[in-house]
Design a protein around this motif. Structure first.
Motif, PDB file in Angstrom:
ATOM      1  N   GLN A   4      44.900  53.094  40.356  1.00 53.26           N
ATOM      2  CA  GLN A   4      43.943  52.436  41.240  1.00 53.26           C
ATOM      3  C   GLN A   4      44.280  50.961  41.365  1.00 53.26           C
ATOM      4  OE1 GLN A   4      39.759  51.574  40.108  1.00 53.26           O
ATOM      5  NE2 GLN A   4      39.197  53.025  41.719  1.00 53.26           N
ATOM      6  N   LYS A   5      44.315  50.481  42.603  1.00 53.45           N
ATOM      7  CA  LYS A   5      44.556  49.072  42.890  1.00 53.45           C
ATOM      8  C   LYS A   5      43.359  48.525  43.651  1.00 53.45           C
ATOM      9  CE  LYS A   5      48.891  48.440  41.425  1.00 53.45           C
ATOM     10  NZ  LYS A   5      49.311  47.372  40.499  1.00 53.45           N
ATOM     11  N   ILE A   6      43.018  47.286  43.391  1.00 50.56           N
ATOM     12  CA  ILE A   6      41.899  46.638  44.064  1.00 50.56           C
ATOM     13  C   ILE A   6      42.458  45.585  45.006  1.00 50.56           C
ATOM     14  CG2 ILE A   6      39.828  45.231  43.785  1.00 50.56           C
ATOM     15  CD1 ILE A   6      39.368  46.610  41.123  1.00 50.56           C
ATOM     16  N   LEU A   7      42.155  45.746  46.276  1.00 52.71           N
ATOM     17  CA  LEU A   7      42.616  44.814  47.306  1.00 52.71           C
ATOM     18  C   LEU A   7      41.474  43.866  47.647  1.00 52.71           C
ATOM     19  CD1 LEU A   7      44.902  44.063  49.284  1.00 52.71           C
ATOM     20  CD2 LEU A   7      43.930  45.689  50.888  1.00 52.71           C
ATOM     21  N   LYS A   8      41.626  42.593  47.281  1.00 57.51           N
ATOM     22  CA  LYS A   8      40.600  41.584  47.560  1.00 57.51           C
ATOM     23  C   LYS A   8      40.929  40.878  48.872  1.00 57.51           C
ATOM     24  CE  LYS A   8      39.550  40.732  42.686  1.00 57.51           C
ATOM     25  NZ  LYS A   8      39.446  39.721  41.609  1.00 57.51           N
ATOM     26  N   TYR A   9      39.906  40.649  49.683  1.00 54.74           N
ATOM     27  CA  TYR A   9      40.146  40.040  50.989  1.00 54.74           C
ATOM     28  C   TYR A   9      38.961  39.173  51.403  1.00 54.74           C
ATOM     29  CZ  TYR A   9      37.124  43.789  52.741  1.00 54.74           C
ATOM     30  OH  TYR A   9      36.074  44.640  52.947  1.00 54.74           O
ATOM     31  N   ASN A  10      39.260  38.206  52.263  1.00 57.89           N
ATOM     32  CA  ASN A  10      38.253  37.356  52.898  1.00 57.89           C
ATOM     33  C   ASN A  10      38.366  37.544  54.397  1.00 57.89           C
ATOM     34  OD1 ASN A  10      37.212  36.120  50.531  1.00 57.89           O
ATOM     35  ND2 ASN A  10      38.962  34.731  50.471  1.00 57.89           N
TER      36      ASN A  10
END
Length: 215
Positions: A4-10
């Motif tokens: 599992q990877k967490i993609l953080k974005y604004n």
């Protein structure tokens, strides 16, 4: 094996200003490169778009060929049994193409995993523009070009816009752009993602991606 990877974005608005919204997208990706899975999905996509309708006639399908052109012996010419022979002009074709149907099966979980892996690998090319579908009211290419300029989007590169739904005004305003493609999140595919150098997403499209491909 998947991890599992967490993609953080604004997200940004149509004027290019960053909004205070630190959000996350959980993606399951392959621990290895996953190129074999992307290749399988790409083959499936290309085979589904190919028509394979080319057709030629064999010696039994061309017109004529019922009577022996001349007698077997005594004429001095090479023996011939039919003018539909592939050796003759106007005769049949040997091993020519025929209409066929080719399908490449890919499991639903494999396709989801391929899309999530590719989306994570393209994380540095993502731009999230808030409420882009509803901001474009007039079907003007000039208005959309201004939004792209304010959001630092280079239209000289292949650009993919993923929305929750393709509105008519959005479709008409991007129709004249050369390197631009608009697809809905429900029609997301590896072929479009691989071609794109820049990917524009909307928050509603990300919600659809979570619902369709990540859950």
């Amino acid at each position: 094996m998947t991890i599992q990877k967490i993609l953080k974005y604004n997200s940004i608005d149509i004027n290019g200003k960053t909004l205070d919204s630190n959000k996350e997208l959980k993606l399951y990706v392959l621990r290895d490169s996953g190129n074999y899975l992307l290749h399988k999905d790409l083959l499936r996509h290309c085979n589904s778009k190919s028509q394979y309708t080319a057709s030629t006639k064999t010696r039994s399908e061309v017109r004529g060929g019922g009577r022996k052109p001349w007698r077997q012996k005594g004429t001095g010419r090479a023996r011939a049994g039919s003018n539909s022979s592939p050796l003759w002009k106007g005769g049949g074709t040997i091993f020519g193409p025929k209409p066929k149907h080719i399908t490449s099966k890919l499991n639903k979980k494999e396709r989801r995993l391929a899309l999530q892996t590719l989306l994570y690998n393209k994380k540095n090319s993502l731009t999230i523009v808030n409420d882009l579908e509803n901001q474009i009211v007039d079907s003007k290419t000039k208005q959309f070009l201004k939004i792209c300029t304010d959001c630092s989007i280079d239209l000289n590169q292949k650009t993919l816009l993923i929305t929750s739904q393709k509105t008519l005004s959005l479709k008409l305003s991007t129709n004249n752009l050369k390197n631009f493609e608009v697809i809905s999140a429900s029609n997301l595919n590896t072929f479009s993602l691989l071609k794109a150098k820049q990917i524009i997403l909307t928050p509603s499209a990300i919600d659809d991606i979570k619902e369709i491909y990540c859950d």
